[in-house]
Design a protein around this motif. Structure first.
Motif, PDB file in Angstrom:
ATOM      1  N   TYR A  47     -31.071  10.312 -24.438  1.00 14.30           N
ATOM      2  CA  TYR A  47     -32.147  10.092 -25.402  1.00 14.30           C
ATOM      3  C   TYR A  47     -33.210   9.161 -24.817  1.00 14.30           C
ATOM      4  CZ  TYR A  47     -29.261  12.259 -29.029  1.00 14.30           C
ATOM      5  OH  TYR A  47     -28.525  13.138 -29.780  1.00 14.30           O
ATOM      6  N   ASP A  48     -34.433   9.288 -25.325  1.00 10.12           N
ATOM      7  CA  ASP A  48     -35.545   8.490 -24.813  1.00 10.12           C
ATOM      8  C   ASP A  48     -35.735   7.182 -25.574  1.00 10.12           C
ATOM      9  OD1 ASP A  48     -36.496   9.610 -27.157  1.00 10.12           O
ATOM     10  OD2 ASP A  48     -38.294  10.487 -26.270  1.00 10.12           O
ATOM     11  N   PHE A  49     -34.655   6.634 -26.109  1.00 12.64           N
ATOM     12  CA  PHE A  49     -34.699   5.356 -26.813  1.00 12.64           C
ATOM     13  C   PHE A  49     -33.393   4.616 -26.543  1.00 12.64           C
ATOM     14  CE2 PHE A  49     -33.398   8.789 -29.607  1.00 12.64           C
ATOM     15  CZ  PHE A  49     -32.185   8.347 -30.114  1.00 12.64           C
ATOM     16  N   ALA A  50     -33.474   3.306 -26.576  1.00  6.20           N
ATOM     17  CA  ALA A  50     -32.294   2.468 -26.328  1.00  6.20           C
ATOM     18  C   ALA A  50     -31.266   2.732 -27.419  1.00  6.20           C
ATOM     19  CB  ALA A  50     -32.694   1.002 -26.299  1.00  6.20           C
ATOM     20  N   PRO A  51     -30.011   2.753 -27.097  1.00  5.93           N
ATOM     21  CA  PRO A  51     -29.358   2.368 -25.848  1.00  5.93           C
ATOM     22  C   PRO A  51     -29.218   3.506 -24.831  1.00  5.93           C
ATOM     23  CG  PRO A  51     -27.665   2.719 -27.493  1.00  5.93           C
ATOM     24  CD  PRO A  51     -29.000   2.959 -28.172  1.00  5.93           C
ATOM     25  N   TYR A  52     -30.049   4.542 -24.926  1.00  5.27           N
ATOM     26  CA  TYR A  52     -30.089   5.642 -23.955  1.00  5.27           C
ATOM     27  C   TYR A  52     -28.742   6.366 -23.834  1.00  5.27           C
ATOM     28  CZ  TYR A  52     -34.469   3.369 -22.980  1.00  5.27           C
ATOM     29  OH  TYR A  52     -35.713   2.799 -23.108  1.00  5.27           O
ATOM     30  N   ASN A  53     -28.164   6.693 -24.984  1.00  6.00           N
ATOM     31  CA  ASN A  53     -26.916   7.459 -24.995  1.00  6.00           C
ATOM     32  C   ASN A  53     -27.175   8.884 -24.521  1.00  6.00           C
ATOM     33  OD1 ASN A  53     -25.301   5.389 -25.998  1.00  6.00           O
ATOM     34  ND2 ASN A  53     -25.945   5.823 -28.094  1.00  6.00           N
ATOM     35  N   CYS A  54     -26.120   9.530 -24.085  1.00  2.00           N
ATOM     36  CA  CYS A  54     -26.225  10.911 -23.619  1.00  2.00           C
ATOM     37  C   CYS A  54     -26.631  11.825 -24.774  1.00  2.00           C
ATOM     38  CB  CYS A  54     -24.894  11.377 -23.043  1.00  2.00           C
ATOM     39  SG  CYS A  54     -24.417  10.517 -21.533  1.00  2.00           S
ATOM     40  N   ALA A  55     -27.557  12.718 -24.487  1.00  2.00           N
ATOM     41  CA  ALA A  55     -28.000  13.707 -25.472  1.00  2.00           C
ATOM     42  C   ALA A  55     -27.126  14.952 -25.352  1.00  2.00           C
ATOM     43  CB  ALA A  55     -29.460  14.060 -25.218  1.00  2.00           C
ATOM     44  N   PRO A  56     -26.934  15.654 -26.459  1.00  2.00           N
ATOM     45  CA  PRO A  56     -26.110  16.864 -26.400  1.00  2.00           C
ATOM     46  C   PRO A  56     -26.850  18.029 -25.757  1.00  2.00           C
ATOM     47  CG  PRO A  56     -26.991  16.594 -28.601  1.00  2.00           C
ATOM     48  CD  PRO A  56     -27.400  15.366 -27.813  1.00  2.00           C
ATOM     49  N   TYR A  57     -26.082  19.004 -25.346  1.00  3.49           N
ATOM     50  CA  TYR A  57     -26.654  20.232 -24.817  1.00  3.49           C
ATOM     51  C   TYR A  57     -27.553  20.833 -25.888  1.00  3.49           C
ATOM     52  CZ  TYR A  57     -27.079  24.834 -22.742  1.00  3.49           C
ATOM     53  OH  TYR A  57     -27.581  25.967 -22.189  1.00  3.49           O
ATOM     54  N   GLY A  58     -28.760  21.230 -25.495  1.00  3.22           N
ATOM     55  CA  GLY A  58     -29.690  21.842 -26.430  1.00  3.22           C
ATOM     56  C   GLY A  58     -30.752  20.899 -26.946  1.00  3.22           C
ATOM     57  N   TYR A  59     -30.620  19.608 -26.715  1.00  3.79           N
ATOM     58  CA  TYR A  59     -31.645  18.665 -27.164  1.00  3.79           C
ATOM     59  C   TYR A  59     -32.915  18.839 -26.342  1.00  3.79           C
ATOM     60  CZ  TYR A  59     -33.983  14.298 -28.369  1.00  3.79           C
ATOM     61  OH  TYR A  59     -34.903  13.370 -28.787  1.00  3.79           O
ATOM     62  N   HIS A 111     -22.805  27.122 -21.353  1.00 10.91           N
ATOM     63  CA  HIS A 111     -23.037  27.459 -22.755  1.00 10.91           C
ATOM     64  C   HIS A 111     -23.652  28.854 -22.800  1.00 10.91           C
ATOM     65  CE1 HIS A 111     -22.698  23.084 -23.011  1.00 10.91           C
ATOM     66  NE2 HIS A 111     -22.320  23.287 -24.247  1.00 10.91           N
ATOM     67  N   PRO A 112     -22.853  29.884 -22.517  1.00 11.31           N
ATOM     68  CA  PRO A 112     -23.408  31.246 -22.454  1.00 11.31           C
ATOM     69  C   PRO A 112     -23.957  31.697 -23.795  1.00 11.31           C
ATOM     70  CG  PRO A 112     -21.018  31.307 -22.373  1.00 11.31           C
ATOM     71  CD  PRO A 112     -21.415  29.856 -22.334  1.00 11.31           C
ATOM     72  N   GLY A 113     -25.077  32.394 -23.714  1.00  8.53           N
ATOM     73  CA  GLY A 113     -25.660  32.956 -24.922  1.00  8.53           C
ATOM     74  C   GLY A 113     -26.499  31.988 -25.729  1.00  8.53           C
ATOM     75  N   TYR A 114     -26.543  30.721 -25.345  1.00  7.40           N
ATOM     76  CA  TYR A 114     -27.339  29.750 -26.104  1.00  7.40           C
ATOM     77  C   TYR A 114     -28.817  29.946 -25.805  1.00  7.40           C
ATOM     78  CZ  TYR A 114     -29.396  25.490 -27.837  1.00  7.40           C
ATOM     79  OH  TYR A 114     -30.191  24.602 -28.511  1.00  7.40           O
TER      80      TYR A 114
END
Length: 130
Positions: A47-59, A111-114
């Protein structure tokens, strides 16, 4: 102590003090990001904001990746100066997303088909743009 010694000691003190001053954003590597340490090691970006946690697939949309490598956001942004790209804000935790998030250091999985469905345009510095 004579006047020359006083000025000499003052000059020496100032030069030593100047050598101890740390710049606001030292450049030890790849721009200002080096001042905050390495970028989070996330399989689909962070994510582009603190604490910069991992974003999920598709974000993030495909334009956020160069050769399969995330271009970065926030203090680690290393994309073009006027970059804009789509995100799917339904995966934004600030907007209520409560689904699974990958952990730092996890490897990406297929993530096939996404099909990406971006609905918000952003720059790499945390701003929504139009």
């Amino acid at each position: 102590m004579n006047i020359k010694m006083k000025f000499g000691l003052a000059a020496l003190s100032l030069s030593l003090l100047a050598g101890c001053v740390v710049p606001a954003q030292p450049d030890y590597g790849y721009g200002p990001a080096a001042a905050v340490g390495p970028a989070p090691d996330c399989p689909y970006g962070y994510y582009d904001f603190a604490p910069y946690n991992c974003a999920p697939y598709g974000y993030y949309g495909p334009e956020w990746f160069a050769g399969g490598v995330f271009i970065g956001v926030g203090p680690w942004y290393r994309g073009p100066a006027h970059f804009r790209g789509y995100v799917d804000n339904r995966f934004d935790v600030r907007g209520g997303y409560r689904g699974p998030l990958p952990g730092r250091g996890e490897r990406p999985v297929a993530h096939p088909g996404y099909r990406f469905q971006g609905n918000e345009y952003r720059d790499g510095r945390g701003h929504i743009t139009h």
